[in-house]
Design a protein around this motif. Structure first.
Motif, short mmCIF file in Angstrom:
data_model
loop_
_atom_site.label_atom_id
_atom_site.label_comp_id
_atom_site.label_asym_id
_atom_site.label_seq_id
_atom_site.Cartn_x
_atom_site.Cartn_y
_atom_site.Cartn_z
N GLU A 207 -48.91 -9.48 22.36
CA GLU A 207 -49.05 -8.11 21.86
C GLU A 207 -50.23 -7.41 22.54
O GLU A 207 -50.14 -6.26 22.97
CB GLU A 207 -49.22 -8.15 20.34
N ALA A 208 -51.36 -8.13 22.67
CA ALA A 208 -52.56 -7.55 23.30
C ALA A 208 -52.28 -7.24 24.77
O ALA A 208 -52.64 -6.16 25.27
CB ALA A 208 -53.73 -8.53 23.17
N ARG A 211 -50.09 -4.15 25.01
CA ARG A 211 -50.81 -2.89 24.76
C ARG A 211 -51.63 -2.48 25.97
O ARG A 211 -51.70 -1.30 26.32
CB ARG A 211 -51.72 -3.04 23.55
N VAL A 214 -49.28 -1.10 28.50
CA VAL A 214 -48.78 0.22 28.09
C VAL A 214 -49.81 1.29 28.43
O VAL A 214 -49.48 2.35 28.97
CB VAL A 214 -48.45 0.24 26.57
N SER A 215 -51.10 1.01 28.16
CA SER A 215 -52.15 2.00 28.46
C SER A 215 -52.15 2.32 29.96
O SER A 215 -52.26 3.48 30.36
CB SER A 215 -53.54 1.49 28.10
N ARG A 228 -43.46 0.88 26.22
CA ARG A 228 -43.55 -0.46 25.64
C ARG A 228 -42.41 -1.35 26.15
O ARG A 228 -42.62 -2.50 26.48
CB ARG A 228 -43.51 -0.35 24.10
#
Ligand code: GTP
Ligand code: MG
Length: 275
Positions: A207-208, A211, A214-215, A228
């Motif tokens: 998940e980290a 993210r 995604v950024s 995502r």
């Protein structure tokens, strides 16, 4: 009480969360994609809903036929796009790529996933993949007549709860359930019906990483649909998506598929409806 500017299903003024994508004169219309495995009845649903209001052409830059048409439900106009049949969003055939790109980058207000209820389990694979891309989904459990004949029961309410999106049983060949389908599409498209698609929980490390990726994607391709999902594909080593990102195809695809874009308009020729 004043009604919503955008739809007629009872949103409060100013609270309408949907976004009519196309404005024709003073009329707005919602865009609805018809997705699903091959041979599940997408075109049958399409023909029933659009009748004679159909156009066909080719997908931009492809020789694959594209059919779109309009229907009106509760005084609201909808543009329906019949997508090629696809088993998955991960494969590389042209048909599947077209369907995937439209769901991903065309930003339909609602995607209807037409399923063959007699082999529902197989069809749910695509439903779950589409739910990772968009929450604006209605599942059309088609061929209910055939399921009934084979004594296959569908617990639509249970499935709705499990998936977190509406499930509408239909027998499109004889037109059964299509009014209910339009009603649900309307509610999802205008945001009156909030869906809660089931999402697979990820490991905290994954998940980290997701993210962080995604950024970066949001900076690289501003406004990209579903960063995502794309980040997940990249983490899984999807060479096709990686190549599309590196050569700029992803960014141009995003621009050309987006209905606000003029380059994504298809060349259309009027034809008589099949139905
Ligand atoms: N019994 C039954 N047959 C159906 C129903 N809906 C569609 N069919 C039949 O299923 C077959 C496939 O229908 P299509 O509408 O062409 O399916 P499709 O999903 O558009 O197929 P592709 O575009 O090839 O992916 C046709 O013979 C239809 O008449 C239904 O509700 N019940
Ligand atoms: Mg078809």
């Amino acid at each position: 009480m004043a009604s919503c500017d955008h739809c007629s299903v009872g949103c409060l003024p100013g609270e309408h969360p949907g976004k009519p994508l196309i404005q024709l004169g003073s009329r707005r219309e919602y865009v609805v994609a018809l997705a699903g495995n091959p041979n599940t009845g997408k075109s049958t649903v399409f023909n029933h809903l659009t009748g004679l209001r159909q156009h066909t052409g080719n997908w931009p830059g492809k020789t694959v036929a594209r059919a779109e048409g309009t229907f009106i439900h509760a005084d609201q106009r909808f543009k329906l796009v019949d997508l090629p049949g696809t088993y998955s969003l991960l494969t590389t055939s042209i048909d599947e790529e077209i369907a995937r790109d439209f769901v991903l980058f065309g930003r339909p207000d609602c995607t209807v996933v037409v399923c063959d209820t007699t082999v529902l389990e197989r069809n749910l694979h695509l439903v779950l993949q589409i739910l990772t891309i968009t929450d604006r989904v209605v599942v059309c459990a088609n061929l209910m007549d055939e399921a009934d004949r084979r004594k296959i029961a569908l617990e639509a309410r249970v499935l709705e709860r499990e998936l977190g999106v509406p499930v509408v049983p239909t027998a499109a060949r004889r037109g059964d359930g299509l009014d209910r389908l339009m009603e649900r599409v309307h509610q999802v498209a205008c945001g009156q019906l909030r869906t809660r698609p089931k999402q697979v929980a990820l490991d905290p490390d994954v998940e980290a990483a997701l993210r962080a990726l995604v950024s970066k994607l949001e900076v690289l391709v501003p406004g990209l649909s579903c960063p995502r999902w794309i980040a997940m594909r990249l983490l899984e080593g999807d060479a096709r998506i990686e190549e599309a990102l590196l050569n700029g195809e992803l960014a141009s695809l995003h621009r050309s598929q987006h209905p606000d874009s003029t380059t994504g308009e298809m060349a259309t020729t009027k034809q008589e409806a099949v139905a």
